[in-house]
Design an enzyme around this catalytic site. Sequence first.
Site, PDB file in Angstrom:
ATOM      1  N   ASP A 254       0.750  -1.174   0.023  1.00 60.49           N
ATOM      2  CA  ASP A 254       0.080   0.087   0.105  1.00 60.49           C
ATOM      3  C   ASP A 254       0.956   1.315  -0.197  1.00 60.49           C
ATOM      4  OD1 ASP A 254      -2.724  -1.412   0.252  1.00 60.49           O
ATOM      5  OD2 ASP A 254      -1.610  -2.023   2.110  1.00 60.49           O
ATOM      6  N   ARG A 255       1.755   1.174   0.877  1.00 58.92           N
ATOM      7  CA  ARG A 255       2.714   2.340   0.652  1.00 58.92           C
ATOM      8  C   ARG A 255       3.545   2.588  -0.550  1.00 58.92           C
ATOM      9  NH1 ARG A 255       3.492   7.187   2.941  1.00 58.92           N
ATOM     10  NH2 ARG A 255       3.072   7.516   0.802  1.00 58.92           N
TER      11      ARG A 255
END
Length: 456
Positions: A254-255
């Site tokens: 996600d990052r």
Amino acid sequence: MSRAITVVGDLLLDVDLEGAVERLSPDAPVPVVDVAGVTRRPGGAGLVATLLAGDGHRVTLVTALGEDERADRLRELLGDVELVAGDTRAPTPVKTRLRTASHPIARIDEGSARPPVPVATEAMVAAIDAAEVVLVADYGRRLTEVPSVREALSRAARRVPVVWDPHPRGSAPVHGVAAVTPNLTEATAAADVAGTGVAAADEAALQLRETWRAAAVIVTMGEHGALLRASRSGLPFVARGGRVDGADPCGAGDRFAASVAVAIAGGAQPTDAVATAVTETAAFLAAGGVAGLTRPANTVQLPGTDRDAIAVAERVRSAGGTVVATGGCFDLLHAGHARTLSAARALGDCLIVCLNSDDSVRGLKGPDRPIMPEGDRVDLLLALECVDAVLVFGEDTPVDAIRRIRPDIWVKGGDYTAADLPEAAVIAEWGGRAVTVPFHPGRSTTKLAAALAAVG
């Protein structure tokens, strides 16, 4: 630079149960986890949205939510994220990780069965149509199957950057997106490619770029970085990562996708976007990953325990180090405290301070104490380089807290004997030792408080 970013995807509730393992169950040869803390945070597209909001961007989350209690909790946890939601037509999915010493040992999934296709609203479609940049976080909950949502995403891909983070159970990206960011396992499975490493990543990326008609496919490879394929004729670009020892990988994808989206929205070339995302993801993991994001309001410490203190003790002990602990009220920190704490830390590989709670201090010192509330006292202690963690306890003595930490060395400042310290007998239960360090006369909280009162 702050940007307006629209995240489209499936919303989950993530829960971490953190505790210490010190024994096996008598019913079966499985570890018993004494839960010390419970942390809740948005998962799936919600994690992506909170990551971006934490970076200072204005985030709109287009998703589907139910009407249960967990959905209400997610609405609270999303904070400043603008929520535009339809009906998920299913219970809110929950992923619960059981962790000890900051390492996951099991995960329990609720609501993981294939849900019905959610209901999209006109407001959701309008939010996508108005987006300046879109990040799709597909977690296989079928939002990207909704015809009106797919049509809006197709329109968006023709006018603004769209980054698509896919899922094995999700739908294929719409044509024309700026980048798709599968991990290596997802990419090779989707392309039906055998093998591992850069060669497999490149073969899969080449196939998927054509299948998905994407401008770029970026395959993440964990500590080996990420591979970018933005053309068929040129060479692949690989941005190398770095190993982050002991890192919790939860949220790394996600990052990475969030960093790619921000970079592309800012006009970065694909190679620069990938290099930036690899660097930012490594920094995210080094800072503790999702655990480093948790706001105090989202973490519940159970009575008499402290998740971070227990995790520190477990980590140091598992590495063969020496755990040192001390205790007190520390109502007004003075030079005597600082010297005692520094001397204690020098005896081992970590120092955990067992701190009397406000109620405990009142019981010991009277209704006018403490001078500073426990939250301030915790912050001041943690600001000292020699203090690794603080455990707040509510009893008159730190005996129960000591049993939870099981330090190798218990430190007191002053001229004590074993008979003076009930802690000495407790720490001896597992072979620990109680010791004293030099006491510095003339420094006391009582004298300091009296001096301040006289000045006032």
